[in-house]
Write a protein that holds these residues in place. Sequence first.
Motif, mmCIF file in Angstrom:
data_model
loop_
_atom_site.group_PDB
_atom_site.id
_atom_site.type_symbol
_atom_site.label_atom_id
_atom_site.label_comp_id
_atom_site.label_asym_id
_atom_site.label_seq_id
_atom_site.Cartn_x
_atom_site.Cartn_y
_atom_site.Cartn_z
ATOM 1 N N TYR A 56 0.813 -1.221 0.000
ATOM 2 C CA TYR A 56 0.000 0.000 0.000
ATOM 3 C C TYR A 56 0.846 1.271 0.000
ATOM 4 O O TYR A 56 0.312 2.370 -0.006
ATOM 5 C CB TYR A 56 -0.929 0.013 1.214
ATOM 6 N N ASP A 57 2.164 1.122 0.014
ATOM 7 C CA ASP A 57 3.043 2.276 0.190
ATOM 8 C C ASP A 57 3.778 2.684 -1.079
ATOM 9 O O ASP A 57 4.390 3.751 -1.115
ATOM 10 C CB ASP A 57 4.078 1.989 1.290
ATOM 11 N N LEU A 58 3.761 1.835 -2.102
ATOM 12 C CA LEU A 58 4.465 2.166 -3.338
ATOM 13 C C LEU A 58 3.690 3.226 -4.120
ATOM 14 O O LEU A 58 2.459 3.272 -4.054
ATOM 15 C CB LEU A 58 4.615 0.907 -4.208
ATOM 16 N N PRO A 59 4.387 4.076 -4.876
ATOM 17 C CA PRO A 59 3.666 4.986 -5.789
ATOM 18 C C PRO A 59 2.825 4.174 -6.767
ATOM 19 O O PRO A 59 3.238 3.087 -7.179
ATOM 20 C CB PRO A 59 4.791 5.724 -6.519
ATOM 21 N N LEU A 60 1.659 4.678 -7.106
ATOM 22 C CA LEU A 60 0.734 3.901 -7.940
ATOM 23 C C LEU A 60 1.387 3.443 -9.250
ATOM 24 O O LEU A 60 1.186 2.304 -9.685
ATOM 25 C CB LEU A 60 -0.519 4.729 -8.247
ATOM 26 N N LEU A 61 2.199 4.304 -9.856
ATOM 27 C CA LEU A 61 2.823 3.954 -11.137
ATOM 28 C C LEU A 61 3.804 2.795 -11.021
ATOM 29 O O LEU A 61 4.068 2.099 -12.001
ATOM 30 C CB LEU A 61 3.535 5.175 -11.732
ATOM 31 N N THR A 62 4.363 2.592 -9.835
ATOM 32 C CA THR A 62 5.318 1.494 -9.656
ATOM 33 C C THR A 62 4.759 0.366 -8.788
ATOM 34 O O THR A 62 5.509 -0.490 -8.324
ATOM 35 C CB THR A 62 6.634 2.010 -9.036
ATOM 36 N N THR A 63 3.460 0.388 -8.534
ATOM 37 C CA THR A 63 2.844 -0.685 -7.750
ATOM 38 C C THR A 63 2.783 -1.948 -8.608
ATOM 39 O O THR A 63 2.011 -2.024 -9.563
ATOM 40 C CB THR A 63 1.429 -0.289 -7.285
ATOM 41 N N PHE A 127 -15.054 -6.562 -9.152
ATOM 42 C CA PHE A 127 -14.543 -5.509 -8.273
ATOM 43 C C PHE A 127 -15.096 -5.730 -6.865
ATOM 44 O O PHE A 127 -16.284 -5.987 -6.697
ATOM 45 C CB PHE A 127 -14.968 -4.141 -8.791
ATOM 46 N N PRO A 128 -14.232 -5.675 -5.847
ATOM 47 C CA PRO A 128 -14.726 -5.880 -4.480
ATOM 48 C C PRO A 128 -15.734 -4.809 -4.083
ATOM 49 O O PRO A 128 -15.424 -3.623 -4.135
ATOM 50 C CB PRO A 128 -13.455 -5.798 -3.622
ATOM 51 N N ASP A 157 -10.593 -7.611 9.182
ATOM 52 C CA ASP A 157 -9.350 -7.031 8.660
ATOM 53 C C ASP A 157 -9.462 -6.763 7.165
ATOM 54 O O ASP A 157 -9.079 -5.692 6.671
ATOM 55 C CB ASP A 157 -8.163 -7.962 8.928
ATOM 56 N N VAL A 158 -9.979 -7.753 6.429
ATOM 57 C CA VAL A 158 -10.114 -7.596 4.980
ATOM 58 C C VAL A 158 -11.162 -6.538 4.653
ATOM 59 O O VAL A 158 -10.968 -5.711 3.750
ATOM 60 C CB VAL A 158 -10.467 -8.948 4.314
ATOM 61 N N TYR A 159 -12.251 -6.543 5.403
ATOM 62 C CA TYR A 159 -13.325 -5.557 5.182
ATOM 63 C C TYR A 159 -12.800 -4.139 5.373
ATOM 64 O O TYR A 159 -13.090 -3.228 4.584
ATOM 65 C CB TYR A 159 -14.477 -5.839 6.145
ATOM 66 N N GLU A 160 -11.997 -3.960 6.421
ATOM 67 C CA GLU A 160 -11.413 -2.642 6.685
ATOM 68 C C GLU A 160 -10.496 -2.212 5.533
ATOM 69 O O GLU A 160 -10.516 -1.060 5.097
ATOM 70 C CB GLU A 160 -10.626 -2.693 8.004
ATOM 71 N N THR A 161 -9.708 -3.152 5.029
ATOM 72 C CA THR A 161 -8.806 -2.863 3.911
ATOM 73 C C THR A 161 -9.586 -2.475 2.662
ATOM 74 O O THR A 161 -9.277 -1.488 1.980
ATOM 75 C CB THR A 161 -7.922 -4.098 3.607
ATOM 76 N N ILE A 162 -10.629 -3.249 2.368
ATOM 77 C CA ILE A 162 -11.416 -3.012 1.159
ATOM 78 C C ILE A 162 -12.183 -1.686 1.234
ATOM 79 O O ILE A 162 -12.502 -1.079 0.219
ATOM 80 C CB ILE A 162 -12.393 -4.192 0.918
ATOM 81 N N ASN A 163 -12.450 -1.226 2.447
ATOM 82 C CA ASN A 163 -13.164 0.039 2.594
ATOM 83 C C ASN A 163 -12.243 1.258 2.605
ATOM 84 O O ASN A 163 -12.705 2.377 2.790
ATOM 85 C CB ASN A 163 -14.028 0.012 3.862
ATOM 86 N N ASP A 164 -10.959 1.012 2.423
ATOM 87 C CA ASP A 164 -9.996 2.095 2.268
ATOM 88 C C ASP A 164 -9.754 2.268 0.769
ATOM 89 O O ASP A 164 -9.142 1.426 0.125
ATOM 90 C CB ASP A 164 -8.701 1.736 2.999
#
Length: 255
Positions: A56-63, A127-128, A157-164
């Motif tokens: 979750y920390d990489l720049p989107l272009l290099t993810t 799509f989730p 945990d997964v629900y929290e991630t997906i809601n971000d």
Amino acid sequence: MSYELKEENGFKYIDEGQGETLLLLHGLMGALSNWEDVVDAFKDQYRVVLPILPIYDLPLLTTGVKSLSKFVHKFIKYKKLSNITIIGNSLGGHVALIYCLAHPEMIKTLVLTGSSGLYENAFGGSFPRRESREFIKEKVEYTFYDPATATPELVDDVYETINDRNRVIKILAMAKSAIRHNMGKDVHKIKIPVGLIWGRNDKITPPEVAVEFNQLFPNSTLYWIDQCGHAPMMEQPEQFNLYLSEFLNKVTQKV
């Protein structure tokens, strides 16, 4: 997870035990806690190291999977690790494959369990739906043979991630990167001993993926775990650890 999480130089990781290094890589929706039973079983004989992958920390272009492999290399150099057994689940296995091709001199053996790299069916192409906890519960249960393995805590945990929203964007970018980066034409170049520990009921990287990996690697051993889905080290930890120990002993005897 009951082990100390260390933070140094931009890395977050667990480092337990002494001896030859087992480097454990988690999957896209995984966490360090997925490996707790492996740490428990092997920390008295090995140095067991688990870095948090910066999904979750990489720049989107290099993810993407290549960027994670570069991150792993920086971590290995920082920790001065060598002669490593690298063990990856799901996306972590994919990253391990790319790393082994880029830096074969660093790796003694490779273990894959439910690894992507050939074919995976993560969210079934959909799509989730962030608003639906029931949808997330179904998808987490889909990961396992026994739905009860998807504990309420894991679903939360997964629900929290997906809601971000930012995390969802990174997850989708990483998943697309994994699909694009198919390893089928490169796997034969990995000459080191490879252990494949696979759930016979894996619906995300199904059994035919393990069979194909086994055919492509020049030097691999395939172990099946019955009544087991995509994360054997979580769902059938005793059997997983038994096979992992068997494989490591087999490799040591050959050296």
